[in-house]
Design an enzyme around this catalytic site. Structure first.
Site, PDB file in Angstrom:
ATOM      1  CG  ASN A   6     -25.456 -24.398  -6.135  1.00 51.96           C
ATOM      2  OD1 ASN A   6     -25.184 -25.575  -6.306  1.00 51.96           O
ATOM      3  ND2 ASN A   6     -26.578 -23.859  -6.579  1.00 51.96           N
ATOM      4  CG  HIS A   9     -22.580 -28.423 -10.890  1.00 52.66           C
ATOM      5  ND1 HIS A   9     -23.567 -29.098 -11.567  1.00 52.66           N
ATOM      6  CD2 HIS A   9     -22.829 -27.106 -11.080  1.00 52.66           C
ATOM      7  CE1 HIS A   9     -24.369 -28.224 -12.169  1.00 52.66           C
ATOM      8  NE2 HIS A   9     -23.944 -27.009 -11.876  1.00 52.66           N
ATOM      9  CG  HIS A  42     -31.838 -26.211  -8.422  1.00 52.33           C
ATOM     10  ND1 HIS A  42     -31.644 -25.560  -9.622  1.00 52.33           N
ATOM     11  CD2 HIS A  42     -33.155 -26.539  -8.392  1.00 52.33           C
ATOM     12  CE1 HIS A  42     -32.797 -25.521 -10.283  1.00 52.33           C
ATOM     13  NE2 HIS A  42     -33.717 -26.116  -9.564  1.00 52.33           N
ATOM     14  NE  ARG A  44     -32.479 -28.936 -13.173  1.00 54.26           N
ATOM     15  CZ  ARG A  44     -32.320 -27.762 -13.792  1.00 54.26           C
ATOM     16  NH1 ARG A  44     -31.376 -26.943 -13.412  1.00 54.26           N
ATOM     17  NH2 ARG A  44     -33.069 -27.433 -14.813  1.00 54.26           N
ATOM     18  NE  ARG A  48     -30.738 -31.571 -15.103  1.00 51.75           N
ATOM     19  CZ  ARG A  48     -30.868 -30.539 -15.941  1.00 51.75           C
ATOM     20  NH1 ARG A  48     -29.861 -29.707 -16.114  1.00 51.75           N
ATOM     21  NH2 ARG A  48     -31.975 -30.355 -16.626  1.00 51.75           N
ATOM     22  CD  GLU A  69     -30.185 -22.335  -6.462  1.00 47.37           C
ATOM     23  OE1 GLU A  69     -30.178 -23.150  -7.405  1.00 47.37           O
ATOM     24  OE2 GLU A  69     -29.272 -21.547  -6.258  1.00 47.37           O
ATOM     25  CB  THR A 100     -31.265 -21.615 -13.472  1.00 45.57           C
ATOM     26  OG1 THR A 100     -31.181 -22.722 -12.585  1.00 45.57           O
ATOM     27  CG2 THR A 100     -32.587 -20.907 -13.296  1.00 45.57           C
ATOM     28  CD  GLU A 150     -29.507 -16.144  -6.127  1.00 44.26           C
ATOM     29  OE1 GLU A 150     -30.061 -16.765  -5.193  1.00 44.26           O
ATOM     30  OE2 GLU A 150     -28.583 -16.622  -6.812  1.00 44.26           O
ATOM     31  CG  HIS A 193     -26.547 -18.462 -13.102  1.00 35.54           C
ATOM     32  ND1 HIS A 193     -25.882 -18.788 -14.264  1.00 35.54           N
ATOM     33  CD2 HIS A 193     -27.361 -19.499 -12.829  1.00 35.54           C
ATOM     34  CE1 HIS A 193     -26.301 -19.974 -14.664  1.00 35.54           C
ATOM     35  NE2 HIS A 193     -27.183 -20.432 -13.812  1.00 35.54           N
TER      36      HIS A 193
HETATM   37  N1  PXP Z   1     -28.229 -18.829  -7.890  1.00 30.83           N
HETATM   38  C1  PXP Z   1     -29.237 -19.528  -8.457  1.00 30.83           C
HETATM   39  C2  PXP Z   1     -30.633 -19.119  -8.190  1.00 30.83           C
HETATM   40  C3  PXP Z   1     -28.961 -20.650  -9.276  1.00 30.83           C
HETATM   41  O1  PXP Z   1     -29.980 -21.329  -9.853  1.00 30.83           O
HETATM   42  C4  PXP Z   1     -27.631 -21.043  -9.458  1.00 30.83           C
HETATM   43  C5  PXP Z   1     -27.321 -22.265 -10.258  1.00 30.83           C
HETATM   44  O2  PXP Z   1     -27.873 -23.395  -9.650  1.00 30.83           O
HETATM   45  C6  PXP Z   1     -26.615 -20.297  -8.814  1.00 30.83           C
HETATM   46  C7  PXP Z   1     -26.949 -19.181  -8.055  1.00 30.83           C
HETATM   47  C8  PXP Z   1     -25.171 -20.663  -8.935  1.00 30.83           C
HETATM   48  O3  PXP Z   1     -24.748 -20.535 -10.261  1.00 30.83           O
HETATM   49  P1  PXP Z   1     -23.309 -21.094 -10.673  1.00 30.83           P
HETATM   50  O4  PXP Z   1     -23.345 -22.586 -10.471  1.00 30.83           O
HETATM   51  O5  PXP Z   1     -23.197 -20.705 -12.098  1.00 30.83           O
HETATM   52  O6  PXP Z   1     -22.304 -20.446  -9.775  1.00 30.83           O
END
Ligand code: PXP
Length: 243
Positions: A6, A9, A42, A44, A48, A69, A100, A150, A193
């Site tokens: 992901n 960030h 994601h 959003r 952001r 996402e 999330t 998930e 997550h």
């Molecule tokens: N899976 C989903 C559905 C999420 O919303 C997120 C965060 O955007 C992640 C995985 C990844 O989480 P993390 O950034 O904490 O690794």
């Protein structure tokens, strides 16, 4: 287990200055080069971090499957049906949250989601729902027509990070039970997550029921740290007219 990276960030850092770097598109291509199995992002509602253009470019340039996402709202549905990621993952979204928090309440949104997912079922885009490892949520996910779930590993990760290992183990058992239950219902099972180099190791015990992990923050955090020396050294070479 497959790894979905992901890259949200990377965009968070860019948006801190509303500038052009670092580029999540570039990050996605480097994650692909490093062997990631999927790119997850994601979009959003408040934009952001990831912007619409990032999604379009990633879908165009990245060869790996793209997992979008998104909140289950009409605006995102229109974007997803136009850009056509390989998968959508529906997540709950609150504007004031940092990340999330908690899974989607599929039980209470059952009728809405059945209708919301109709066009996705026809489009061939895989549908995954981000939920807690709860039997009722899993059953409802099957009922509304999801292809996959998930499982939210945030609680497990927090317990582990606070060294509450006995409780983390209990949470892992709950995740395992949920994963098997979902698999028996014919759903594909992913998780994610809050996972880090440290707390992900115990999750590997679940490899017979969880196919894929989506990891973002920790990968981006380590990319910043591992790249710091090189980045400073390059700036110094420029300042000393070496480059
Ligand atoms: N899976 C989903 C559905 C999420 O919303 C997120 C965060 O955007 C992640 C995985 C990844 O989480 P993390 O950034 O904490 O690794």
């Amino acid at each position: 287990m497959r790894l979905g990276v992901n890259i949200d960030h990377v965009a968070t850092v860019r948006e801190a200055r509303k500038t052009y770097e670092p580029s999540p598109v570039f990050a996605a291509l480097l994650a692909q080069r490093a062997g990631a199995d999927q790119i997850t992002l994601h979009l959003r509602e408040d934009r952001r971090h990831i912007q619409d253009r990032d999604l379009e470019l990633i879908k165009e340039l990245v060869i790996l499957p793209v997992n979008l996402e998104m909140a289950p709202v009409e605006e995102m549905k229109r974007i997803a049906l136009r850009v056509r990621p390989d998968r959508i993952t529906l997540v709950p979204e609150k504007r004031e949250e940092i990340t999330t928090e908690g899974g989607l309440d599929v039980v209470s949104m059952r009728e809405y989601l059945k209708d919301f997912l109709k066009e996705f079922k026809e489009s061939g885009i895989e549908v995954s729902l981000f939920i807690e490892a709860d039997r009722k949520q899993i059953e409802a996910s099957k009922e509304v027509g999801a292809d996959a779930i998930e499982i939210h590993t945030g609680r497990y990760a927090n317990l582990w990070n606070e060294h509450r290992f006995a409780e983390a183990k209990e949470e892992l058992e709950r995740i395992r039970e949920g994963a098997y239950y979902a698999k028996d219902l014919g759903l594909r099972v992913y998780a994610g997550h809050g996972l880090t180099y440290q707390n992900v190791r115990d999750i590997l015990e679940l490899e017979d029921c969880i196919e894929e992990l989506n990891i973002g923050h920790s990968v981006v955090a380590n990319a910043v740290i591992l790249g710091m020396e090189q980045a400073v050294a390059k700036m110094l070479r420029i300042l000393r007219r070496g480059e």
